[in-house]
Design a protein around this motif. Structure first.
Motif, PDB file in Angstrom:
ATOM      1  N   LEU A 176       9.641   9.941   2.894  1.00 55.39           N
ATOM      2  CA  LEU A 176       8.957   9.419   4.084  1.00 55.39           C
ATOM      3  C   LEU A 176       8.258   8.100   3.775  1.00 55.39           C
ATOM      4  O   LEU A 176       8.282   7.165   4.591  1.00 55.39           O
ATOM      5  CB  LEU A 176       7.945  10.445   4.603  1.00 55.39           C
ATOM      6  CG  LEU A 176       8.536  11.710   5.236  1.00 55.39           C
ATOM      7  CD1 LEU A 176       7.427  12.684   5.631  1.00 55.39           C
ATOM      8  CD2 LEU A 176       9.386  11.359   6.459  1.00 55.39           C
ATOM      9  N   LEU A 177       7.649   7.998   2.601  1.00 54.39           N
ATOM     10  CA  LEU A 177       7.020   6.742   2.202  1.00 54.39           C
ATOM     11  C   LEU A 177       8.069   5.645   2.009  1.00 54.39           C
ATOM     12  O   LEU A 177       7.859   4.494   2.404  1.00 54.39           O
ATOM     13  CB  LEU A 177       6.224   6.943   0.911  1.00 54.39           C
ATOM     14  CG  LEU A 177       4.955   7.794   1.038  1.00 54.39           C
ATOM     15  CD1 LEU A 177       4.378   8.122  -0.337  1.00 54.39           C
ATOM     16  CD2 LEU A 177       3.901   7.083   1.888  1.00 54.39           C
ATOM     17  N   THR A 178       9.203   6.008   1.419  1.00 51.11           N
ATOM     18  CA  THR A 178      10.301   5.053   1.255  1.00 51.11           C
ATOM     19  C   THR A 178      10.792   4.554   2.603  1.00 51.11           C
ATOM     20  O   THR A 178      10.994   3.348   2.804  1.00 51.11           O
ATOM     21  CB  THR A 178      11.469   5.707   0.493  1.00 51.11           C
ATOM     22  OG1 THR A 178      11.028   6.087  -0.814  1.00 51.11           O
ATOM     23  CG2 THR A 178      12.652   4.757   0.366  1.00 51.11           C
ATOM     24  N   SER A 179      10.988   5.478   3.533  1.00 52.64           N
ATOM     25  CA  SER A 179      11.471   5.111   4.865  1.00 52.64           C
ATOM     26  C   SER A 179      10.466   4.219   5.585  1.00 52.64           C
ATOM     27  O   SER A 179      10.851   3.224   6.228  1.00 52.64           O
ATOM     28  CB  SER A 179      11.740   6.375   5.691  1.00 52.64           C
ATOM     29  OG  SER A 179      12.696   7.208   5.058  1.00 52.64           O
ATOM     30  N   SER A 180       9.175   4.545   5.463  1.00 52.86           N
ATOM     31  CA  SER A 180       8.142   3.740   6.129  1.00 52.86           C
ATOM     32  C   SER A 180       8.136   2.318   5.577  1.00 52.86           C
ATOM     33  O   SER A 180       8.035   1.342   6.336  1.00 52.86           O
ATOM     34  CB  SER A 180       6.770   4.383   5.921  1.00 52.86           C
ATOM     35  OG  SER A 180       6.737   5.678   6.470  1.00 52.86           O
TER      36      SER A 180
ATOM     37  N   LEU B 299       0.830  -1.207   0.000  1.00 56.68           N
ATOM     38  CA  LEU B 299       0.000   0.000   0.000  1.00 56.68           C
ATOM     39  C   LEU B 299       0.865   1.258   0.000  1.00 56.68           C
ATOM     40  O   LEU B 299       0.576   2.223  -0.717  1.00 56.68           O
ATOM     41  CB  LEU B 299      -0.924   0.003   1.223  1.00 56.68           C
ATOM     42  CG  LEU B 299      -2.067  -1.018   1.225  1.00 56.68           C
ATOM     43  CD1 LEU B 299      -2.763  -1.036   2.581  1.00 56.68           C
ATOM     44  CD2 LEU B 299      -3.078  -0.685   0.125  1.00 56.68           C
ATOM     45  N   ILE B 300       1.933   1.231   0.793  1.00 58.30           N
ATOM     46  CA  ILE B 300       2.832   2.385   0.863  1.00 58.30           C
ATOM     47  C   ILE B 300       3.526   2.608  -0.478  1.00 58.30           C
ATOM     48  O   ILE B 300       3.602   3.736  -0.984  1.00 58.30           O
ATOM     49  CB  ILE B 300       3.865   2.182   1.987  1.00 58.30           C
ATOM     50  CG1 ILE B 300       3.167   2.222   3.353  1.00 58.30           C
ATOM     51  CG2 ILE B 300       4.959   3.239   1.921  1.00 58.30           C
ATOM     52  CD1 ILE B 300       4.070   1.842   4.511  1.00 58.30           C
ATOM     53  N   ASN B 301       4.026   1.542  -1.081  1.00 59.06           N
ATOM     54  CA  ASN B 301       4.712   1.681  -2.370  1.00 59.06           C
ATOM     55  C   ASN B 301       3.762   2.114  -3.474  1.00 59.06           C
ATOM     56  O   ASN B 301       4.148   2.832  -4.405  1.00 59.06           O
ATOM     57  CB  ASN B 301       5.383   0.360  -2.751  1.00 59.06           C
ATOM     58  CG  ASN B 301       6.701   0.163  -2.025  1.00 59.06           C
ATOM     59  OD1 ASN B 301       7.290   1.110  -1.527  1.00 59.06           O
ATOM     60  ND2 ASN B 301       7.156  -1.067  -1.941  1.00 59.06           N
ATOM     61  N   ALA B 302       2.503   1.661  -3.383  1.00 59.06           N
ATOM     62  CA  ALA B 302       1.510   2.084  -4.372  1.00 59.06           C
ATOM     63  C   ALA B 302       1.252   3.582  -4.261  1.00 59.06           C
ATOM     64  O   ALA B 302       1.139   4.282  -5.280  1.00 59.06           O
ATOM     65  CB  ALA B 302       0.214   1.300  -4.170  1.00 59.06           C
ATOM     66  N   GLN B 303       1.165   4.071  -3.030  1.00 60.93           N
ATOM     67  CA  GLN B 303       0.968   5.506  -2.836  1.00 60.93           C
ATOM     68  C   GLN B 303       2.186   6.284  -3.322  1.00 60.93           C
ATOM     69  O   GLN B 303       2.062   7.347  -3.942  1.00 60.93           O
ATOM     70  CB  GLN B 303       0.703   5.801  -1.357  1.00 60.93           C
ATOM     71  CG  GLN B 303       0.443   7.262  -1.044  1.00 60.93           C
ATOM     72  CD  GLN B 303      -0.768   7.815  -1.788  1.00 60.93           C
ATOM     73  OE1 GLN B 303      -1.758   7.114  -1.994  1.00 60.93           O
ATOM     74  NE2 GLN B 303      -0.698   9.069  -2.194  1.00 60.93           N
TER      75      GLN B 303
ATOM     76  N   ASP C 146      15.590   5.092  -2.257  1.00 58.64           N
ATOM     77  CA  ASP C 146      16.011   3.919  -1.487  1.00 58.64           C
ATOM     78  C   ASP C 146      17.459   4.070  -1.021  1.00 58.64           C
ATOM     79  O   ASP C 146      17.792   3.775   0.136  1.00 58.64           O
ATOM     80  CB  ASP C 146      15.878   2.645  -2.331  1.00 58.64           C
ATOM     81  CG  ASP C 146      14.433   2.251  -2.580  1.00 58.64           C
ATOM     82  OD1 ASP C 146      13.549   2.778  -1.878  1.00 58.64           O
ATOM     83  OD2 ASP C 146      14.194   1.427  -3.474  1.00 58.64           O
ATOM     84  N   LEU C 147      18.320   4.506  -1.934  1.00 59.32           N
ATOM     85  CA  LEU C 147      19.733   4.662  -1.605  1.00 59.32           C
ATOM     86  C   LEU C 147      19.926   5.670  -0.477  1.00 59.32           C
ATOM     87  O   LEU C 147      20.726   5.437   0.451  1.00 59.32           O
ATOM     88  CB  LEU C 147      20.493   5.103  -2.857  1.00 59.32           C
ATOM     89  CG  LEU C 147      21.993   5.382  -2.702  1.00 59.32           C
ATOM     90  CD1 LEU C 147      22.727   4.128  -2.264  1.00 59.32           C
ATOM     91  CD2 LEU C 147      22.567   5.915  -4.015  1.00 59.32           C
ATOM     92  N   LEU C 148      19.203   6.777  -0.532  1.00 60.00           N
ATOM     93  CA  LEU C 148      19.312   7.792   0.514  1.00 60.00           C
ATOM     94  C   LEU C 148      18.851   7.249   1.862  1.00 60.00           C
ATOM     95  O   LEU C 148      19.474   7.513   2.900  1.00 60.00           O
ATOM     96  CB  LEU C 148      18.492   9.025   0.122  1.00 60.00           C
ATOM     97  CG  LEU C 148      18.561  10.216   1.070  1.00 60.00           C
ATOM     98  CD1 LEU C 148      19.994  10.709   1.221  1.00 60.00           C
ATOM     99  CD2 LEU C 148      17.655  11.342   0.573  1.00 60.00           C
ATOM    100  N   PHE C 149      17.772   6.456   1.849  1.00 57.72           N
ATOM    101  CA  PHE C 149      17.300   5.865   3.107  1.00 57.72           C
ATOM    102  C   PHE C 149      18.348   4.930   3.696  1.00 57.72           C
ATOM    103  O   PHE C 149      18.649   4.993   4.897  1.00 57.72           O
ATOM    104  CB  PHE C 149      15.996   5.096   2.895  1.00 57.72           C
ATOM    105  CG  PHE C 149      15.671   4.183   4.057  1.00 57.72           C
ATOM    106  CD1 PHE C 149      15.139   4.698   5.224  1.00 57.72           C
ATOM    107  CD2 PHE C 149      15.940   2.823   3.985  1.00 57.72           C
ATOM    108  CE1 PHE C 149      14.867   3.875   6.318  1.00 57.72           C
ATOM    109  CE2 PHE C 149      15.675   1.988   5.058  1.00 57.72           C
ATOM    110  CZ  PHE C 149      15.140   2.517   6.232  1.00 57.72           C
ATOM    111  N   PHE C 150      18.904   4.046   2.873  1.00 57.21           N
ATOM    112  CA  PHE C 150      19.872   3.082   3.385  1.00 57.21           C
ATOM    113  C   PHE C 150      21.116   3.771   3.921  1.00 57.21           C
ATOM    114  O   PHE C 150      21.703   3.328   4.917  1.00 57.21           O
ATOM    115  CB  PHE C 150      20.236   2.068   2.301  1.00 57.21           C
ATOM    116  CG  PHE C 150      19.179   1.043   2.061  1.00 57.21           C
ATOM    117  CD1 PHE C 150      18.719   0.244   3.091  1.00 57.21           C
ATOM    118  CD2 PHE C 150      18.622   0.879   0.799  1.00 57.21           C
ATOM    119  CE1 PHE C 150      17.733  -0.705   2.870  1.00 57.21           C
ATOM    120  CE2 PHE C 150      17.636  -0.065   0.582  1.00 57.21           C
ATOM    121  CZ  PHE C 150      17.189  -0.857   1.623  1.00 57.21           C
TER     122      PHE C 150
END
Length: 332
Positions: A221-225, A50-54, A121-125
């Motif tokens: 924020l969605l990526t991090s969640s 759901l998060i990735n879809a958003q 994704d890279l920034l989150f990691f």
């Protein structure tokens, strides 16, 4: 033997790694694993979709016309199935481009959407690894994990720096690429064709990154969640088994094992992920407990993606695209 059978054998072999190394004590732990914890973790994966879809809808910003939540979830599930079903995850961007092309989006635009998603994704990691590194400075850490943590942080930092340098000197890169193709004997018309594709790709990334800062922040924020939920599965598995291990170590173990799995170029990192995670987790919790936890973790974060995503992929993309992705040949 067709490539599909080789892939199936690799997947079955990877699932047997924890079973063989864990032995009978592992089976006993699996028999007593709480069902409600397993269902909760599967629910977390549904929430990840759901998060990735958003996030996909935010990145598209209406460029493909009205996109319902159901349609976006289907695109995400099909793309992630392709990621886990193809060597090195190579099928994910191709599937995303194929599905968005049916909605009128050009390949350069859809590939740019995928690239921005990967940058997020890279920034989150990188941020997560820095957080784990700060935590590790105040806690005892085995030499293997410490060196792996530093190496991972340096590698991700290097990749991010490379992306920034590529963006800074993009014109020189495009010109250098043209000169390289000329030396390789590529015809001028073909070189011009690829140059146009690169320029369209660059322009699409610029458009995506020039969205309002609040939109880009929402994407991050969605990526991090998503990744915080995804990387909490192993931690929750160990908690359900009565093992108290800090979330930071489970995050690091998952990151290193998934990276090692991708290096094997097998679908979903089959084999490499299991062996690496067992090698890192066994000294901390014991071999049988580690084997049981890793088997549950892989069921939730790998095999569930395949089982749930396969019917969605076939409905949205179809068998011809799957044959293209895994290199199957039509039967005579």
């Amino acid at each position: 033997m067709s490539r599909a059978w080789w892939l199936l054998i690799a997947l079955l072999g990877a699932s047997l790694v924890p079973l063989i190394l864990g032995g009978r004590p592992m089976l006993e732990q699996l028999a007593h694993f709480p069902l409600d914890s397993l269902l909760l973790m599967l629910g977390m994966i549904l929430l990840c979709w759901l998060i990735n879809a958003q996030k996909l809808r935010v990145l598209l910003a209406g460029r493909t016309g009205p996109l319902s939540q159901r349609q976006s979830i289907g695109i995400v599930m099909a793309s992630e199935f392709a990621f886990y079903a193809t060597p090195g995850g190579s099928g994910a961007p191709l599937t995303l481009m194929a599905l968005l092309a049916r909605r009128g989006m050009r390949p350069a635009q859809s590939s740019a959407i995928f690239a921005v998603d990967q940058l997020s994704d890279l920034l989150f990691f990188l941020c997560a690894l820095l957080g784990v590194l700060c935590y590790a400075l105040s806690h005892s850490l085995s030499p293997n994990l410490k060196s792996s943590l530093l190496l991972s942080a340096l590698l991700l930092g290097g990749i991010l720096a490379g992306v920034l340098l590529l963006a800074r000197f993009q014109r020189r890169v495009i010109r250098g690429n043209g000169r390289l193709l000329a030396r390789l004997g590529v015809k001028a018309q073909r070189r011009l064709h690829w140059a146009r594709k690169l320029l369209h790709f660059r322009d699409s990334i610029v458009v995506s990154l020039r969205q309002p800062k609040r939109v880009l922040l929402l994407v991050f924020l969605l990526t991090s969640s998503h990744w915080l939920l995804r990387f909490s599965v192993l931690y929750m598995t160990l908690q359900a088994m009565g093992v108290d291990l800090h979330w930071a170590w489970t995050f690091l173990i998952q990151l290193l094992s998934l990276a090692a799995g991708l290096a094997t170029l097998l679908p979903g990192g089959a084999g490499g992920t299991e062996l690496t995670s067992l090698a890192l987790l066994s000294p901390l919790v014991g071999k049988s407990t580690a084997a049981a936890a890793i088997l549950v973790w892989r069921v939730v974060t790998y095999y569930f993606y395949l089982l749930a995503g396969a019917p969605v992929f076939f409905m949205m993309a179809g068998r011809p695209l799957l044959r293209r992705l895994i290199g199957l040949r039509e039967r005579a």
